[in-house]
Design an enzyme around this catalytic site. Structure first.
Site, mmCIF file in Angstrom:
data_model
loop_
_atom_site.group_PDB
_atom_site.id
_atom_site.type_symbol
_atom_site.label_atom_id
_atom_site.label_comp_id
_atom_site.label_asym_id
_atom_site.label_seq_id
_atom_site.Cartn_x
_atom_site.Cartn_y
_atom_site.Cartn_z
ATOM 1 N N ARG A 27 0.825 -1.223 0.000
ATOM 2 C CA ARG A 27 0.000 0.000 0.000
ATOM 3 C C ARG A 27 0.853 1.265 0.000
ATOM 4 N NH1 ARG A 27 -5.511 -1.205 1.860
ATOM 5 N NH2 ARG A 27 -5.851 -3.071 0.669
ATOM 6 N N ARG A 31 -3.898 6.662 0.572
ATOM 7 C CA ARG A 31 -4.453 7.897 1.134
ATOM 8 C C ARG A 31 -3.533 8.684 2.047
ATOM 9 N NH1 ARG A 31 -10.434 6.529 3.113
ATOM 10 N NH2 ARG A 31 -9.516 4.478 3.347
ATOM 11 N N ARG A 40 -7.741 11.454 -6.072
ATOM 12 C CA ARG A 40 -8.956 10.742 -5.658
ATOM 13 C C ARG A 40 -10.172 11.680 -5.646
ATOM 14 N NH1 ARG A 40 -11.916 8.502 -1.313
ATOM 15 N NH2 ARG A 40 -11.824 6.232 -1.225
ATOM 16 N N ASP A 77 -6.604 -3.660 -7.210
ATOM 17 C CA ASP A 77 -7.081 -4.300 -5.992
ATOM 18 C C ASP A 77 -7.297 -5.783 -6.246
ATOM 19 O OD1 ASP A 77 -8.070 -3.368 -3.191
ATOM 20 O OD2 ASP A 77 -9.435 -4.953 -3.804
ATOM 21 N N TYR A 153 -14.335 -12.642 0.724
ATOM 22 C CA TYR A 153 -15.104 -11.449 0.344
ATOM 23 C C TYR A 153 -16.300 -11.823 -0.527
ATOM 24 C CZ TYR A 153 -11.347 -8.464 2.091
ATOM 25 O OH TYR A 153 -10.435 -7.821 2.891
HETATM 26 O O1 1CP Z 1 -0.014 -2.062 -2.270
HETATM 27 C C1 1CP Z 1 -0.292 -1.204 -3.119
HETATM 28 O O2 1CP Z 1 0.085 -0.010 -3.048
HETATM 29 C C2 1CP Z 1 -1.015 -1.654 -4.372
HETATM 30 C C3 1CP Z 1 -2.421 -1.509 -4.368
HETATM 31 C C4 1CP Z 1 -3.320 -2.417 -3.552
HETATM 32 C C5 1CP Z 1 -3.173 -3.756 -3.168
HETATM 33 C C6 1CP Z 1 -1.972 -4.659 -3.356
HETATM 34 C C7 1CP Z 1 -4.588 -1.997 -3.116
HETATM 35 C C8 1CP Z 1 -5.122 -0.659 -3.297
HETATM 36 N N1 1CP Z 1 -5.228 -3.082 -2.557
HETATM 37 C C9 1CP Z 1 -4.386 -4.165 -2.554
HETATM 38 C C10 1CP Z 1 -4.636 -5.521 -2.085
HETATM 39 C C11 1CP Z 1 -5.806 -5.790 -1.221
HETATM 40 N N2 1CP Z 1 -7.076 -5.276 -1.296
HETATM 41 C C12 1CP Z 1 -5.788 -6.753 -0.189
HETATM 42 C C13 1CP Z 1 -4.598 -7.604 0.159
HETATM 43 C C14 1CP Z 1 -3.659 -6.878 1.031
HETATM 44 C C15 1CP Z 1 -4.201 -6.536 2.407
HETATM 45 O O3 1CP Z 1 -4.373 -7.471 3.200
HETATM 46 O O4 1CP Z 1 -4.430 -5.350 2.644
HETATM 47 C C16 1CP Z 1 -7.064 -6.783 0.393
HETATM 48 C C17 1CP Z 1 -7.531 -7.649 1.552
HETATM 49 C C18 1CP Z 1 -7.871 -5.854 -0.309
HETATM 50 C C19 1CP Z 1 -9.288 -5.549 -0.098
HETATM 51 C C20 1CP Z 1 -9.455 -4.108 0.150
HETATM 52 N N3 1CP Z 1 -9.516 -3.156 -0.834
HETATM 53 C C21 1CP Z 1 -9.445 -3.427 1.364
HETATM 54 C C22 1CP Z 1 -9.288 -4.090 2.729
HETATM 55 C C23 1CP Z 1 -10.596 -4.213 3.419
HETATM 56 C C24 1CP Z 1 -10.557 -5.186 4.567
HETATM 57 O O5 1CP Z 1 -11.334 -6.161 4.525
HETATM 58 O O6 1CP Z 1 -9.747 -4.983 5.496
HETATM 59 C C25 1CP Z 1 -9.584 -2.056 1.118
HETATM 60 C C26 1CP Z 1 -9.676 -0.917 2.100
HETATM 61 C C27 1CP Z 1 -9.602 -1.907 -0.290
HETATM 62 C C28 1CP Z 1 -9.617 -0.632 -1.060
HETATM 63 C C29 1CP Z 1 -8.272 -0.197 -1.454
HETATM 64 N N4 1CP Z 1 -7.418 -0.947 -2.251
HETATM 65 C C30 1CP Z 1 -6.252 -0.251 -2.463
HETATM 66 C C31 1CP Z 1 -6.371 1.003 -1.787
HETATM 67 C C32 1CP Z 1 -5.326 2.084 -1.804
HETATM 68 C C33 1CP Z 1 -7.617 1.023 -1.160
HETATM 69 C C34 1CP Z 1 -8.204 2.151 -0.338
HETATM 70 C C35 1CP Z 1 -8.958 2.979 -1.319
HETATM 71 C C36 1CP Z 1 -9.227 4.355 -0.888
HETATM 72 O O7 1CP Z 1 -10.075 4.510 -0.017
HETATM 73 O O8 1CP Z 1 -8.645 5.292 -1.472
#
Ligand code: 1CP
Length: 346
Positions: A27, A31, A40, A77, A153
């Site tokens: 990540r 944000r 965004r 994602d 999910y």
């Molecule tokens: O790492 C990076 O910078 C690349 C981008 C990336 C990756 C690898 C994003 C962007 N998401 C992910 C993987 C991801 N997404 C995982 C595996 C890693 C982890 O455990 O965090 C998971 C479980 C998700 C699902 C997801 N998408 C969540 C987690 C929710 C939960 O159940 O805890 C969330 C918040 C998202 C949205 C998301 N994806 C990525 C970002 C930057 C965001 C936040 C978006 C925003 O609000 O701007």
């Protein structure tokens, strides 16, 4: 990229000697960066950004420009796959991901089909564009979720404790396996397509495999990850990193799944992880993301402890134990990067 095999990331993944460990952070785009928040606001939300290759590529590059990380990870994602299967991914303000059509009936699971790569074209378009713009010496990492983590999910419909999925494992393991098999096909196809589109390495996130018990982990998560790894390895020699959250006890088994590196969360010390893995594969991790929420000095000291904990040898890719938190001051990320760059003990 023709000199990719000389990069720090590649050398660490192959456990070759390096002057210092490579660093990138899960990540790393997100944000906590003002430049991300600015885009965004204009783009109108996460999915709109991820589905627009120009924007996704620009966001991938933001942390590379600011911090000079040793690898970029494509801004996307793990949930793009179930979205492309027709489950209707959406994000409501201030909440995590949700599906409008989760797999909550047997009929929905029987109807489920692997995602069409055409529906995921935007991921590959963003990879191509990013590869064209990234500095030649910066490898690009593609990724997907593990079949089990995606199933959590898809079946529960949103994040949380995933009670439905965990219950299904007992009441209808046959249905859960059907979802896992379909996810195996789709994740392997997406990883191969990302590699074809310019990613030099790929990573599988098993963020929720740690919900499973010991024997069940092999049965419902690791065996499918192993299959994904073997399908990708049939087509490509790109290194594969597998990250298992809360999977410390599974590290020896994870390291034997055919991958090139395992990602370790902060609950297992790197010293312990090394002992468990015995040099079989490289290790990525594992600074606690909360160490970056205070001052740069605190972050730097914590990063130095992670380096010391790994000890002086190759095969370490410096990373966090999970993603960068949205309230992280960017100066703390800078302090961590500087600490790792100054480390010459490897
Ligand atoms: O790492 C990076 O910078 C690349 C981008 C990336 C990756 C690898 C994003 C962007 N998401 C992910 C993987 C991801 N997404 C995982 C595996 C890693 C982890 O455990 O965090 C998971 C479980 C998700 C699902 C997801 N998408 C969540 C987690 C929710 C939960 O159940 O805890 C969330 C918040 C998202 C949205 C998301 N994806 C990525 C970002 C930057 C965001 C936040 C978006 C925003 O609000 O701007």
């Amino acid at each position: 990229m023709n000199n990719w095999k000389d990069t720090l990331l590649f050398r660490a993944l192959r456990q070759q000697p390096v002057p210092r460990p490579p660093i990138w952070l899960m990540r790393q785009a997100g944000r906590y960066l003002p430049e991300y928040r600015a885009i965004r606001k204009e783009a109108g939300g996460f999915l709109a950004m991820a589905k627009n290759p120009q924007i996704a590529s620009e966001i991938t590059l933001q942390p590379i420009r600011r911090f000079g990380f040793d690898a970029a990870i494509l801004f996307s994602d793990i949930l793009t796959i179930p979205d492309a299967m027709g489950l209707g991914l959406f994000f409501s303000e201030g909440e995590g991901p949700r599906f409008s059509q989760p797999l909550q009936t047997e009929e929905a699971i029987q109807k489920l089909r692997p995602a069409s790569l055409e529906e995921l074209r935007y991921v590959m378009d963003a990879s191509v564009l990013t590869r064209q713009t990234l500095p030649a010496e910066t490898p690009l990492i593609g990724f997907c979720g593990s079949p089990f983590t995606l199933a959590c999910y898809m079946i529960d419909g949103s994040g949380g404790n995933f009670w439905r999925t965990r219950q299904m494992r007992f009441s209808r393991p046959d249905l859960l396996r059907r979802v896992l098999e379909i996810n195996t096909i789709s994740t392997a196809e997406l990883l191969c397509a990302q590699i074809d589109a310019g990613c030099q390495a790929v990573m599988i996130f098993d963020s929720w495999g740690g919900l499973l018990g010991g024997d069940e982990y092999e049965d419902f998560s690791l065996s499918y990850i192993r299959h994904v790894v073997s399908l990708v390895k049939e087509k490509s020699d790109a290194p594969i990193i597998v990250f298992g959250r809360r999977c410390g006890l599974m590290l020896p088994a994870l390291a034997a799944c055919g991958c090139d590196a395992v990602g370790v969360d902060w609950q297992t010390s790197l010293r312990m992880a090394r002992r468990m893995i015995g040099g079989k594969v490289a290790i990525q991790g594992n600074l606690e993301p909360a160490a970056l929420l205070g001052t740069p000095d605190i972050a730097a000291a914590a990063a130095a402890r992670v380096l010391a904990d790994y000890g002086d040898s190759s095969g370490h890719i410096f990373n966090l134990g999970h993603g960068v938190d949205k309230s992280t001051p960017p100066e703390c990320v800078t302090a961590v990067v500087e600490t790792v760059r100054a480390n010459r003990s490897h």
